[in-house]
Design a protein around this motif. Structure first.
Motif, mmCIF file in Angstrom:
data_model
loop_
_atom_site.group_PDB
_atom_site.id
_atom_site.type_symbol
_atom_site.label_atom_id
_atom_site.label_comp_id
_atom_site.label_asym_id
_atom_site.label_seq_id
_atom_site.Cartn_x
_atom_site.Cartn_y
_atom_site.Cartn_z
ATOM 1 N N THR A 147 -6.501 -5.991 3.149
ATOM 2 C CA THR A 147 -5.509 -6.571 2.246
ATOM 3 C C THR A 147 -4.230 -5.754 2.287
ATOM 4 N N GLY A 148 -3.100 -6.447 2.192
ATOM 5 C CA GLY A 148 -1.810 -5.778 2.127
ATOM 6 C C GLY A 148 -1.547 -5.313 0.709
ATOM 7 N N PRO A 149 -0.448 -4.569 0.506
ATOM 8 C CA PRO A 149 -0.135 -4.063 -0.829
ATOM 9 C C PRO A 149 0.027 -5.194 -1.855
ATOM 10 N N ARG B 197 -6.960 2.582 9.615
ATOM 11 C CA ARG B 197 -7.444 2.562 8.238
ATOM 12 C C ARG B 197 -8.887 2.070 8.143
ATOM 13 N N PRO C 266 0.815 1.442 -3.741
ATOM 14 C CA PRO C 266 -0.037 0.612 -2.873
ATOM 15 C C PRO C 266 0.598 0.426 -1.498
ATOM 16 N N GLU C 267 1.947 0.338 -1.466
ATOM 17 C CA GLU C 267 2.643 0.158 -0.181
ATOM 18 C C GLU C 267 2.394 1.370 0.724
ATOM 19 N N ASP D 46 -4.408 -2.576 10.540
ATOM 20 C CA ASP D 46 -4.152 -1.225 11.025
ATOM 21 C C ASP D 46 -5.509 -0.544 11.241
ATOM 22 N N LEU E 129 -0.044 3.479 0.513
ATOM 23 C CA LEU E 129 -1.457 3.545 0.859
ATOM 24 C C LEU E 129 -1.773 2.589 2.009
ATOM 25 N N ALA E 130 -1.057 1.443 2.017
ATOM 26 C CA ALA E 130 -1.336 0.432 3.028
ATOM 27 C C ALA E 130 -0.483 0.607 4.276
ATOM 28 N N GLU F 68 -10.614 -1.487 3.233
ATOM 29 C CA GLU F 68 -9.299 -0.961 2.816
ATOM 30 C C GLU F 68 -8.171 -1.576 3.623
#
Lengths: 427, 144
Positions: A264-266, A280, B127-128, A277, B130-131, A261
């Motif tokens: 990868t970035g958004p 996560r 997604p932002e 991070d 979430l990340a 998770e």
């Protein structure tokens, strides 16, 4: 139509039970009939029988044994039918005492030999080194993992006929070679194990690290590989030295998967491990990885998977990137390059040494890589050299390396990152 | 998918009564069941929980926090233990749960709760988000 709804639900429940038993069932049947196709057919027959019987009788206490008994019955019936046909054709050639019943009974006796290792036998057969690694991967996913050929094709960006063909050929090769679907013992097991581990790690990497393939199917591949690794670790004798690499591979997969998770970035860009991070990361998987690694290390082995798992564990253990134990990582790479010589390992070793002992140590090791030519078009090489030179204050040389790396990479985000680093070196 | 499987408490588990020979036999059956889960690559983690007599509840209302001491009534609403499984779908989880031996005298219950996955959150978390970095080590077991 409440009755229909209930029926469907019952069917689904029966199919779920069947899926749990399927691989072991096929393994046991294939051991008797020496043919995966026939074993799959017999297993399917048993499912049909269960769908007819279980809604009335309920799911039996030992559904696996029930399915196996039914499938064996079918196998013996089929063999008797074949024998009868043969006898009609070659009545003269057959000796009187070799009746169809005797043959069927002999097979029946062999079928009752339940050693409880049918699944392991199936895994070792599907991963037999005589098969190409792509055939091993497809066959294992199909017969052990229960994926459809369509799912396998989508995961590997291949066509369904190609995968189906590959599986058919592998099954035929197994029949032709007369493989016995048994678990190899002793030295043979040790010799056959790398082919099994390679398949599992290939499946894992296809799901975890591949740059191609259907995004929805690929995570299933990583999970399937983890499941296979867990099954293998549970089925192999716990105290055998062979188990060390199995546990090492399992630990490696659990720890790598813990970062799924966070990596990868958004926008889908890959985030390097030092930038991720860590909150996560999946700590449950990390714990499982540490467990498996501790069991592997207790067996005293120093194989490539155990070492790679130990490397992954160094990152997992560090509360922050700055607290990474680089000297230990450097030592592990020193050992890994002996177990698994490769220019890429040499490059990673140079990076680890640069982090542990300074950029000059990294540069010395880079220049000493035996097969540097093999890395000629490999962007991480100039990127690493650029980083070492930059940290050593040799900015003009660093700039040239970063520019070379930016030209070599096929990933546009990475190219932008490397160009920015080149610019940071000044004119 | 990852599911958490709750084994609900019963009168017996709540009373913490000394295990009878039948119960010891049942515990052994439970061990064999867990071993089956491990061999199928399904088992991820598990733990048993002490009776509610040794539990506390914290009631939250506005700014007030009230600690309530166990034991708590309605054993069936309490949890005696849990395990985490990784399965292909809910049908598989149910098929496995049905195989769980009965370690308690009388009726007992198992509850299967799927974890939230990233795609479940797609409608209300970007997604932002979430990340986005979250401070502290949450030791999380899923995405939410």
């Amino acid at each position: 139509m409440a009755a229909d709804g209930t029926g469907t639900e019952t069917d689904r429940a029966i199919e779920a039970v069947f899926r749990i038993e399927r691989a072991r069932l096929i393994g046991g049947l294939a051991r008797s009939v020496r043919n995966i196709d026939l074993a799959e057919e017999l297993a399917q027959d048993a499912l049909v029988a269960a769908l007819a019987e279980w809604p009335r009788s309920g799911v039996p206490a030992n559904p696996g044994a029930w399915l196996m008994t039914v499938a064996k019955r079918r196998a013996i019936d089929a063999i008797r039918r074949d024998r009868m046909r043969e006898r009609k054709h070659e009545e003269i050639a057959r000796t009187p005492d070799e009746s169809a019943d005797d043959v069927a009974e002999a097979i029946e006796a062999a079928m009752d030999d339940d050693l409880g290792d049918e699944l392991l036998g199936l895994i070792f057969t599907a991963c037999h080194p005589m098969l190409s690694s792509s055939a091993r991967v497809a066959l294992t996913l199909r017969v052990v993992g229960g994926l459809t050929t369509d799912e396998i094709a989508r995961a590997f960006l291949s066509s369904e006929p190609t995968i189906a063909q590959r599986i058919v050929r592998a099954k035929k090769a197994i029949v032709k070679a007369g493989l016995r679907f048994e678990v190899p013992r002793g030295a043979e097991r040790a010799a056959r194990l790398p082919a099994v581990l390679e398949v599992i790690y290939l499946i894992f990497n296809e799901g975890y690290a591949a740059t191609a393939g259907d995004d929805l199917v690929r995570p299933r591949l990583a999970q399937e590989a983890q499941r296979l690794g867990r099954i293998l670790a549970a089925l192999m004798p716990a105290d055998s030295p062979d188990s060390a690499e199995v546990l090492g591979l399992l630990a490696l997969m659990e720890i790598q998967a813990s970062r799924l998770e966070a990596r990868t970035g958004p926008d889908g860009a890959l985030i390097p491990i030092t930038e991720q991070d860590r909150a996560r990361w999946d700590h449950l998987l990390i714990r499982r990885g540490f467990d498996a690694l501790a069991r592997a290390e207790a067996l005293g082995a120093d194989g490539p998977y155990v070492l790679q798992a130990a490397l992954a564990a160094c990152h997992a253990r560090a509360p922050s990137a700055a607290e990474t134990d680089w000297p230990r990582i450097a030592t592990l790479y020193d050992r890994l390059r002996i177990m698994m010589p490769s220019p890429v390992v040499d490059l990673n070793r140079a990076v680890a040494h640069s982090m542990a002992f300074g950029p000059d140590a990294g540069l010395r090791l880079l220049d000493g890589i035996d097969d540097l030519a093999a890395l000629r078009d490999y962007a991480p090489l100039p990127a690493a050299r650029g980083d070492f030179l930059f940290r050593a204050g040799r900015l003009a040389e660093a700039r040239i390396e970063f520019e070379a790396a930016a030209r070599l990479t096929r990933n546009s985000r990475e190219a932008a990152f490397l160009t920015a680093r080149a610019q940071a070196c000044g004119e | 998918m990852r599911v958490m499987v709750f084994v609900k408490a019963t009168e017996a588990s709540e009373n913490g009564m000394a295990p009878t020979p039948e119960m010891l036999e049942a515990f052994a059956a439970m061990d064999r069941f867990t071993e089956e889960l491990v061999e199928a690559g399904v088992f991820v983690a598990a733990a048993g929980l002490k009776p509610s007599a040794q539990s506390k509840r914290i009631a939250i209302e506005g700014i007030s926090r009230t600690v309530i001491d166990g034991p708590f009534a309605e054993a069936r609403e309490l949890v005696a233990g849990f395990s985490i499984w990784e399965v292909k779908d809910m049908d598989e989880a149910i098929a496995w749960a049905k195989r769980c031996p009965n370690t308690m005298p009388g009726r007992s219950e198992i509850e299967i709760r799927p974890f939230f996955e990233a795609e479940d959150l797609a409608d209300f978390v970007t997604p932002e988000e979430l990340a986005a970095p979250r401070s502290g080590d949450r030791g999380k077991l899923g995405v939410a």
